[in-house]
Design an enzyme around this catalytic site. Structure first.
Site, PDB file in Angstrom:
ATOM      1  N   ASP A  21      45.270 -12.695  18.004  1.00 29.80           N
ATOM      2  CA  ASP A  21      46.413 -12.250  18.813  1.00 29.80           C
ATOM      3  C   ASP A  21      45.955 -11.930  20.234  1.00 29.80           C
ATOM      4  O   ASP A  21      45.982 -10.781  20.662  1.00 29.80           O
ATOM      5  CB  ASP A  21      47.021 -11.019  18.129  1.00 29.80           C
ATOM      6  N   SER A  39      49.307  -4.392  15.255  1.00 28.04           N
ATOM      7  CA  SER A  39      48.887  -5.065  14.019  1.00 28.04           C
ATOM      8  C   SER A  39      47.870  -4.258  13.208  1.00 28.04           C
ATOM      9  O   SER A  39      47.939  -4.257  11.969  1.00 28.04           O
ATOM     10  CB  SER A  39      48.332  -6.451  14.336  1.00 28.04           C
ATOM     11  N   HIS A  76      55.157  -9.041  13.364  1.00 29.98           N
ATOM     12  CA  HIS A  76      54.832  -8.066  12.335  1.00 29.98           C
ATOM     13  C   HIS A  76      55.684  -8.256  11.079  1.00 29.98           C
ATOM     14  O   HIS A  76      55.204  -8.034   9.960  1.00 29.98           O
ATOM     15  CB  HIS A  76      54.944  -6.652  12.894  1.00 29.98           C
ATOM     16  N   HIS A 116      41.734  -9.527  17.936  1.00 31.49           N
ATOM     17  CA  HIS A 116      42.157  -8.955  19.223  1.00 31.49           C
ATOM     18  C   HIS A 116      43.043  -7.752  18.902  1.00 31.49           C
ATOM     19  O   HIS A 116      44.263  -7.793  19.075  1.00 31.49           O
ATOM     20  CB  HIS A 116      42.943  -9.953  20.055  1.00 31.49           C
ATOM     21  N   ASP A 122      32.960 -10.018  21.379  1.00 35.47           N
ATOM     22  CA  ASP A 122      33.769 -11.154  21.778  1.00 35.47           C
ATOM     23  C   ASP A 122      34.575 -11.620  20.571  1.00 35.47           C
ATOM     24  O   ASP A 122      34.031 -11.819  19.478  1.00 35.47           O
ATOM     25  CB  ASP A 122      32.878 -12.285  22.287  1.00 35.47           C
ATOM     26  N   ALA A 123      35.879 -11.802  20.761  1.00 35.65           N
ATOM     27  CA  ALA A 123      36.763 -12.096  19.632  1.00 35.65           C
ATOM     28  C   ALA A 123      36.404 -13.393  18.925  1.00 35.65           C
ATOM     29  O   ALA A 123      36.443 -13.469  17.688  1.00 35.65           O
ATOM     30  CB  ALA A 123      38.206 -12.141  20.132  1.00 35.65           C
ATOM     31  N   GLU A 174      38.022  -5.197  19.088  1.00 32.00           N
ATOM     32  CA  GLU A 174      38.608  -5.100  20.416  1.00 32.00           C
ATOM     33  C   GLU A 174      37.492  -5.063  21.447  1.00 32.00           C
ATOM     34  O   GLU A 174      36.663  -4.161  21.438  1.00 32.00           O
ATOM     35  CB  GLU A 174      39.493  -3.847  20.541  1.00 32.00           C
TER      36      GLU A 174
END
Length: 276
Positions: A160, A97, A18, A41, A139-140, A115
């Site tokens: 992430d 994040s 971060h 994510h 789906d990411a 997500e």
């Protein structure tokens, strides 16, 4: 490695991730052109440091609590991001994040969060209700490709994952290659945990093979010697980092290393171009 974030919120990896992410976005915001920030994510967005999962590991004591107590002014922006979600001096909550990125938004910027896990997505929507973020449940890797290039002239994709799947690194590599073909000038940030140097070196070798010109690796090794079979640190791959960011990065990394080094260790944190 299974890295479910609620167990690790506020640990040393979060402090580095971060802090670097804040510095990166702020460097991009030197220019007034709008930014689209995409978190593939996103997780839950906000984490209870007093909750059962965070208390089970206690990792925040070696992460955010040490950063908050450290006097180095280079960590002020990070500390401000944590304090923004807390009412008192002792942090009860930790911003993931999504909350960190939301704090950085200017009126012209866009925030897109994703997500896949239904329960976490529901918690994320509640955590981001007071922000202009758009929240997806897809789906990411499909979303990553679908969202680039963004509608704004510039943007950042933050990847992430929890690294729960055996093929996580292979999917990241393949999706990054495809995304770079669509959006060669885009900025991408990929977080990764570190267990051992040989396995990580193999992945870096594969990433070098993609031929991406501006590809920075930031690695934070907690211990002076690798500890077998345990978490040894974490880092970030950054594609197309801006010049102002790379120039300011070395002193920030040294401040993070000093603040987070375990007792009896100096630790190691450095950046390197993958082409080097």
């Amino acid at each position: 490695m299974n890295y479910r974030h609620s167990f690790h919120a506020g640990n040393s990896a979060d402090v580095v991730k971060h802090s670097v992410l804040i510095a990166l976005v702020q460097a991009l915001q030197i220019k007034q052109a709008p930014l689209t920030l995409i978190d593939t994510h996103a997780g839950c967005g906000l984490y209870d440091l007093g909750g059962a999962e965070a208390q089970r590991t206690g990792e925040a004591t070696q992460g955010v609590l040490r950063a908050l107590a450290d006097p180095n002014p280079l960590l002020d922006e990070y500390r401000a991001a944590v304090q923004a979600v807390n009412a008192g001096p002792e942090p009860k909550f930790y911003p993931g994040s999504p909350r960190v990125l939301a704090q950085l938004l200017r009126p012209q910027d866009v925030l897109i969060l994703n997500e896949k896990h239904p329960e976490d997505a529901q918690v994320l929507r509640a955590a981001m209700r007071d922000t202009p973020a758009a929240v997806h449940q897809r789906d990411a890797y499909e979303l990553w490709l679908a969202m680039v290039p963004p509608r704004t002239p510039r943007g950042v994709v933050v990847v992430d994952p929890p690294y729960e799947q055996q093929d996580e690194r292979a999917r990241i590599t393949a999706t990054l290659a495809a995304a770079h073909r669509k959006w060669a000038h885009g900025v991408t940030v990929i977080w990764f945990p570190l267990k051992g140097r040989p396995a990580h070196a193999q992945w870096k070798h594969k990433l070098r093979g993609l031929g991406i010109p501006k590809f920075l690796s930031v690695e934070h090794w907690l211990y002076d010697e690798d500890q077998p079979g345990i978490y040894n640190g974490a880092g970030l791959f950054i594609v197309n980092p801006p010049y102002a960011f790379t120039q300011a990065l070395p002193p920030l990394l040294d401040a993070l290393r000093a603040a987070l080094a375990p007792e009896g260790h100096e630790g190691e944190i450095a950046s390197q171009w993958l082409g080097d």
